[in-house]
Design a protein around this motif. Structure first.
Motif, short mmCIF file in Angstrom:
data_model
loop_
_atom_site.label_atom_id
_atom_site.label_comp_id
_atom_site.label_asym_id
_atom_site.label_seq_id
_atom_site.Cartn_x
_atom_site.Cartn_y
_atom_site.Cartn_z
N ALA A 132 22.72 31.02 70.28
CA ALA A 132 23.46 29.84 71.18
C ALA A 132 24.40 29.88 72.39
O ALA A 132 24.41 28.99 73.06
CB ALA A 132 24.08 28.48 69.83
N ALA A 133 25.35 30.71 72.46
CA ALA A 133 25.65 31.58 73.40
C ALA A 133 24.89 31.18 75.01
O ALA A 133 24.77 31.04 75.76
CB ALA A 133 27.01 32.06 73.34
N ALA A 134 23.87 31.83 74.66
CA ALA A 134 22.80 32.28 75.96
C ALA A 134 22.33 31.31 76.41
O ALA A 134 21.98 31.24 78.01
CB ALA A 134 22.52 33.44 75.43
N ILE A 135 22.11 30.20 75.86
CA ILE A 135 21.23 29.28 76.52
C ILE A 135 21.42 28.28 77.82
O ILE A 135 21.06 28.11 78.20
CB ILE A 135 20.92 27.49 75.30
CG1 ILE A 135 20.26 29.10 74.27
CG2 ILE A 135 20.30 26.52 75.74
CD1 ILE A 135 19.52 27.29 73.04
N PRO A 191 17.35 33.06 74.81
CA PRO A 191 16.76 33.44 73.84
C PRO A 191 15.32 32.98 73.76
O PRO A 191 14.83 32.30 74.67
CB PRO A 191 17.61 33.02 72.88
CG PRO A 191 18.91 31.91 73.57
CD PRO A 191 18.65 31.85 74.69
N PRO A 192 14.30 33.43 73.05
CA PRO A 192 14.92 35.39 72.10
C PRO A 192 15.18 37.05 72.47
O PRO A 192 14.14 37.12 72.58
CB PRO A 192 13.64 34.89 71.06
CG PRO A 192 12.35 34.70 72.34
CD PRO A 192 13.01 33.49 73.37
N LEU A 251 11.25 25.10 70.55
CA LEU A 251 12.44 24.44 70.10
C LEU A 251 11.97 25.10 68.60
O LEU A 251 13.21 25.13 67.87
CB LEU A 251 11.48 23.15 70.36
CG LEU A 251 12.63 22.56 71.18
CD1 LEU A 251 11.87 21.13 71.60
CD2 LEU A 251 13.64 22.75 71.60
N ALA A 252 10.82 25.28 67.61
CA ALA A 252 10.89 25.87 65.67
C ALA A 252 11.27 26.75 66.37
O ALA A 252 12.70 27.35 65.29
CB ALA A 252 9.65 25.30 65.81
N VAL A 253 10.82 28.10 67.34
CA VAL A 253 11.52 29.16 67.02
C VAL A 253 12.90 29.89 67.16
O VAL A 253 13.96 29.65 65.92
CB VAL A 253 10.61 30.71 67.56
CG1 VAL A 253 11.55 31.43 68.02
CG2 VAL A 253 9.99 30.19 67.31
N LEU A 254 13.78 28.62 68.25
CA LEU A 254 15.15 28.74 68.51
C LEU A 254 16.00 27.85 67.67
O LEU A 254 17.00 28.11 67.33
CB LEU A 254 14.92 28.95 70.27
CG LEU A 254 14.55 29.27 70.91
CD1 LEU A 254 14.29 29.34 72.57
CD2 LEU A 254 15.06 31.29 70.95
#
Length: 440
Positions: free
Chosen positions: A177-180, A156-157, A236-239
């Protein structure tokens, strides 16, 4: 049965059109129009208008240009060059240090761009000359940049996840969340491969000479704080705002776009030229994605209306291979299509066909989504239609031949398939973080 045969014939018609050199979106729309008129009649015109309207009305798609703009501004802030120097010093004593620094920086940029073209182009200009100058094996150097760049379409993103969510009615936030973890696993596999290859054969990637990695600790700490901490905080803020439900993807993308401009301003790179270039690159990338989205959505609508989706469903359930065998067939189709067709077209054509099958097979749609996206990631490395290869070749020095690049991607394609296999065998690799953030 006549209309179903017409639907199946749409695929070879697309292949012929693409190989003749016509733009993908023109082929998709043209095939849909003519086959739809033959098999369905005038209602195909209403369907085409509805498909185009769906793209215009979809509230997730405005995130695409915003995330692209965020990545463009971060690129123009000059972060890549400064961060690359710092990472070289950190990895300096290790064999393959420049390649490892390249992969680490690609992983960071993947979390800031959501696309593949920018990281591959930037690292091709920044890291490839350095590796060649230090005597790195050319196939490994090019393969490293290409594989690292492909992380931008998964971590992400990711623009791919933004497009996938509305198609399959899956939450984009859950997809993020699943892709991290799968994205980080792939990054780890790439770095492990480089470290092992260079340990076995030091000539493939020598360590950084001591005089070039000599930097006072205080200076190194200052460089980390100034060049990389703000970068991390924005990511961190965006994700974080998306994953933990504080903001919708489009809202978070807007914040990221503003933060990208602020970061460029902090590094004194926010000028009219950079802003115009970022806007132009964003416009070109977004127009490309959204135009193909319209074409593929029209194609899929015509294909399903002619009965092609039901025909494929019946065929898959007829196969005597069990549900995991059906899953393997689906992933194999997507993998093979990646050799010949752009990933956007594959995603937008096949997901509306395959997604309804997933619950019938008893699979989690979120888990299936990530398997498809990891499989589609190989499309950036598998010739002849591997767009990232053309990005790199366009900026590579003359001594880098196309065959060197082809040789370089083979191990990384294998590593991507290993990562895909791990996600199949251990579903919690995909599902753990979304479950932690959102519950079941």
């Amino acid at each position: 049965m006549g209309t179903e045969i017409l639907a199946i014939l749409m695929f070879p018609a697309i292949a012929v059109g693409i190989f003749l050199g016509f733009p993908v979106f023109v082929v998709l729309m043209g095939v849909s129009l003519w086959v739809g008129l033959i098999g369905w009649g005038s209602p195909i015109m209403d369907q085409m208008a509805s498909a185009a309207l769906w793209v215009l009305m979809n509230d997730a798609l405005p995130a695409v240009p915003l995330f692209v703009f965020m990545g463009c501004m971060m690129e123009r802030a000059g972060i890549a060059e400064r961060s690359f120097h710092v990472l070289q010093v950190l990895f300096g004593p290790v064999r393959g240090s420049v390649a490892l620094a390249t992969l680490a920086l690609c992983t960071l940029f993947a979390a800031a761009t959501g696309v593949v073209g920018a990281p591959v182009t930037v690292m091709g200009l920044l890291a490839l000359p350095v590796m060649l100058r230090r005597g790195y094996d050319i196939p490994m150097a090019t393969g490293t940049i290409l594989a690292g760049g492909t992380l931008g379409i998964l971590i992400p993103p990711s623009i791919m996840l933004v497009l996938y969510g509305p198609l399959a009615n899956v939450s984009v936030a859950r997809l993020y969340a699943a892709a991290i973890i799968p994205g980080l696993i792939l990054s780890g596999l790439y770095m492990g491969y480089v470290a092992v290859r260079c340990a076995i054969n030091p000539k493939m990637g020598p360590p950084l000479p001591p005089e070039e990695r000599a930097m006072p600790k205080l200076q190194l700490f200052y460089a980390l704080v100034v060049d990389m901490v703000p970068f991390f905080l924005i990511i961190l803020a965006v994700l974080g705002s998306i994953v933990f439900g504080l903001a919708a993807p489009t809202e978070a993308a807007a914040v990221g776009a503003v933060c990208g401009m602020l970061l460029a301003a902090a590094h004194r790179q926010l000028n009219l030229k950079n802003l115009k270039d970022a806007v132009y690159d964003t416009m070109m990338a977004s127009a490309f994605v959204l135009t193909i989205t319209v074409g593929a959505n029209i194609f899929t609508g015509a294909f399903l209306a002619l009965g092609g989706g039901q025909l494929i469903t019946d065929f898959l359930f007829w196969l005597p291979v069990g549900r995991y065998g059906v899953l393997a067939v689906i992933l194999l189709i997507i993998f093979i299509m990646g050799f010949f067709v752009d990933w956007i077209a594959i995603l937008l054509i096949f997901i509306p066909i395959f997604a309804p099958i997933v619950p019938k097979l008893g699979f989690d749609p979120l888990w299936f989504a990530l398997l498809v996206c990891i499989c589609l990631q190989t499309a950036f490395l598998t010739p002849p239609f591997a767009t990232s290869i053309f990005y790199l070749k366009g900026v590579a020095p003359p001594e880098v031949k196309l065959m060197d690049i082809y040789k370089g991607v083979i191990p990384y394609i294998a590593l991507q398939l290993i990562g895909l296999t791990l996600c199949i065998i251990f579903p919690q690799v995909v599902l753990w973080l979304p479950t932690l953030a959102y519950g079941k």
